[in-house]
Scaffold this motif. Structure first.
Motif, PDB file in Angstrom:
ATOM      1  N   PHE A   1       6.615  -0.417 -17.730  1.00 19.27           N
ATOM      2  CA  PHE A   1       5.222  -0.842 -17.626  1.00 19.27           C
ATOM      3  C   PHE A   1       4.785  -0.551 -16.197  1.00 19.27           C
ATOM      4  CE2 PHE A   1       1.856  -3.888 -16.746  1.00 19.27           C
ATOM      5  CZ  PHE A   1       1.066  -3.779 -17.888  1.00 19.27           C
ATOM      6  N   ILE A   2       3.751   0.233 -16.057  1.00 20.90           N
ATOM      7  CA  ILE A   2       3.290   0.620 -14.729  1.00 20.90           C
ATOM      8  C   ILE A   2       1.981  -0.101 -14.426  1.00 20.90           C
ATOM      9  CG2 ILE A   2       2.567   2.522 -13.248  1.00 20.90           C
ATOM     10  CD1 ILE A   2       4.312   4.353 -15.009  1.00 20.90           C
ATOM     11  N   ASP A   3       2.018  -0.909 -13.394  1.00 22.10           N
ATOM     12  CA  ASP A   3       0.819  -1.605 -12.944  1.00 22.10           C
ATOM     13  C   ASP A   3      -0.078  -0.650 -12.170  1.00 22.10           C
ATOM     14  OD1 ASP A   3       0.648  -4.326 -13.697  1.00 22.10           O
ATOM     15  OD2 ASP A   3       2.251  -4.862 -12.302  1.00 22.10           O
TER      16      ASP A   3
ATOM     17  N   ASN B   1      -2.263   0.409  -8.834  1.00 22.32           N
ATOM     18  CA  ASN B   1      -1.933   0.293  -7.412  1.00 22.32           C
ATOM     19  C   ASN B   1      -2.241  -1.106  -6.900  1.00 22.32           C
ATOM     20  OD1 ASN B   1      -1.082   2.919  -7.134  1.00 22.32           O
ATOM     21  ND2 ASN B   1      -3.028   3.670  -6.371  1.00 22.32           N
ATOM     22  N   ILE B   2      -3.428  -1.599  -7.220  1.00 22.38           N
ATOM     23  CA  ILE B   2      -3.840  -2.890  -6.668  1.00 22.38           C
ATOM     24  C   ILE B   2      -2.963  -4.022  -7.187  1.00 22.38           C
ATOM     25  CG2 ILE B   2      -5.656  -3.303  -8.376  1.00 22.38           C
ATOM     26  CD1 ILE B   2      -5.650  -4.322  -4.681  1.00 22.38           C
ATOM     27  N   ASP B   3      -2.624  -4.015  -8.473  1.00 27.59           N
ATOM     28  CA  ASP B   3      -1.769  -5.073  -9.006  1.00 27.59           C
ATOM     29  C   ASP B   3      -0.381  -5.029  -8.384  1.00 27.59           C
ATOM     30  OD1 ASP B   3      -3.730  -6.191 -10.591  1.00 27.59           O
ATOM     31  OD2 ASP B   3      -3.210  -4.998 -12.348  1.00 27.59           O
ATOM     32  N   THR B   4       0.126  -3.834  -8.160  1.00 24.44           N
ATOM     33  CA  THR B   4       1.430  -3.694  -7.514  1.00 24.44           C
ATOM     34  C   THR B   4       1.389  -4.250  -6.098  1.00 24.44           C
ATOM     35  OG1 THR B   4       1.927  -1.755  -8.852  1.00 24.44           O
ATOM     36  CG2 THR B   4       3.211  -2.035  -6.831  1.00 24.44           C
ATOM     37  N   VAL B   5       0.342  -3.934  -5.367  1.00 29.45           N
ATOM     38  CA  VAL B   5       0.199  -4.430  -3.996  1.00 29.45           C
ATOM     39  C   VAL B   5       0.055  -5.948  -3.996  1.00 29.45           C
ATOM     40  CG1 VAL B   5      -1.331  -4.438  -1.978  1.00 29.45           C
ATOM     41  CG2 VAL B   5      -0.706  -2.279  -3.055  1.00 29.45           C
ATOM     42  N   LEU B   6      -0.788  -6.476  -4.854  1.00 27.13           N
ATOM     43  CA  LEU B   6      -0.990  -7.928  -4.908  1.00 27.13           C
ATOM     44  C   LEU B   6       0.305  -8.663  -5.241  1.00 27.13           C
ATOM     45  CD1 LEU B   6      -4.441  -8.150  -6.745  1.00 27.13           C
ATOM     46  CD2 LEU B   6      -3.984  -8.647  -4.333  1.00 27.13           C
ATOM     47  N   LYS B   7       1.103  -8.116  -6.128  1.00 30.99           N
ATOM     48  CA  LYS B   7       2.349  -8.775  -6.554  1.00 30.99           C
ATOM     49  C   LYS B   7       3.468  -8.652  -5.528  1.00 30.99           C
ATOM     50  CE  LYS B   7       1.763  -8.145 -11.526  1.00 30.99           C
ATOM     51  NZ  LYS B   7       2.267  -7.409 -12.700  1.00 30.99           N
ATOM     52  N   ASN B   8       3.494  -7.552  -4.761  1.00 26.91           N
ATOM     53  CA  ASN B   8       4.700  -7.251  -3.986  1.00 26.91           C
ATOM     54  C   ASN B   8       4.563  -7.227  -2.472  1.00 26.91           C
ATOM     55  OD1 ASN B   8       6.436  -6.754  -6.329  1.00 26.91           O
ATOM     56  ND2 ASN B   8       5.073  -5.039  -6.687  1.00 26.91           N
ATOM     57  N   LEU B   9       3.371  -7.059  -1.947  1.00 25.58           N
ATOM     58  CA  LEU B   9       3.242  -6.830  -0.504  1.00 25.58           C
ATOM     59  C   LEU B   9       3.851  -7.954   0.333  1.00 25.58           C
ATOM     60  CD1 LEU B   9       1.899  -4.746   1.532  1.00 25.58           C
ATOM     61  CD2 LEU B   9       0.237  -6.577   1.875  1.00 25.58           C
ATOM     62  N   LEU B  10       3.547  -9.198   0.012  1.00 24.73           N
ATOM     63  CA  LEU B  10       4.066 -10.303   0.820  1.00 24.73           C
ATOM     64  C   LEU B  10       5.587 -10.391   0.756  1.00 24.73           C
ATOM     65  CD1 LEU B  10       1.397 -13.052   0.040  1.00 24.73           C
ATOM     66  CD2 LEU B  10       1.473 -11.440   1.962  1.00 24.73           C
TER      67      LEU B  10
END
Length: 177
Positions: A83-85, A87-96
């Motif tokens: 399942f590929i999110d 770009n924005i969802d990936t950043v929101l979920k993982n950046l921190l």
């Protein structure tokens, strides 16, 4: 619709199939049934089933996983389903979570703004309108600017595309990307 999927998708090299049916006609669940019923056959043929949608709610990934788990096939789910999110969802979920891995050279003003916006969005008491506005700003302005700085750094340090990809895969300084 089940017959259409079976006849069309099981052909050799069928191409894309666009299913345009009214809301509530069972498209999603029929496709989930098809994926679950046929993933092993497709995998044995080294073929893939791609389900592409502009709305994540159109593919209830958790429901698909439950089907695999209920039949003791969770390993197959992990192996064959991706399942590929966005770009924005990936950043929101993982950046921190990966903040410590990001080298200082990438922690620019735009990065700091992105990080602070994400931290603020984690406040569950934030009104929906405010949350939506901040997410829109991240999606349309902040994240694309940050992505552009990453692309520029990669292009400055690695002239060939294959070298940039290799750096992301193999160089600790870029693997967080």
């Amino acid at each position: 619709m089940e017959q259409i999927l079976n006849e069309y998708c099981k052909q050799f090299n069928p191409g894309l199939l666009l299913l345009s049916r009214p809301t509530g006609s069972g498209k999603t669940y029929t496709v989930l049934d098809f994926i679950y019923s046929n993933f092993e056959e497709f995998a044995a043929q080294n073929r893939k089933i791609l389900f592409i949608t502009n709305l994540k709610k159109n593919l209830p990934i958790d429901e698909l996983k439950k089907r695999f788990v209920a039949d003791g096939k969770e390993d197959e789910f992990d192996k064959y389903v991706l399942f590929i999110d966005s770009n924005i969802d990936t950043v929101l979920k993982n950046l921190l979570a990966i903040d410590d891995e990001i080298p200082d050279q990438f922690k620019t003003e735009i990065y700091k703004k992105l990080k602070s916006h994400i931290e603020i969005l984690q406040n569950r008491q934030l009104p929906k309108e405010v949350k939506d506005s901040w997410e829109t700003e991240i999606r349309k302005i902040i994240e694309p600017k940050f992505r552009k700085t990453i692309i520029e750094a990669l292009k400055n340090n690695f002239k060939a595309k294959k070298d940039r990809i290799s750096a992301i895969k193999n160089d600790r300084e870029y693997q967080w990307i």
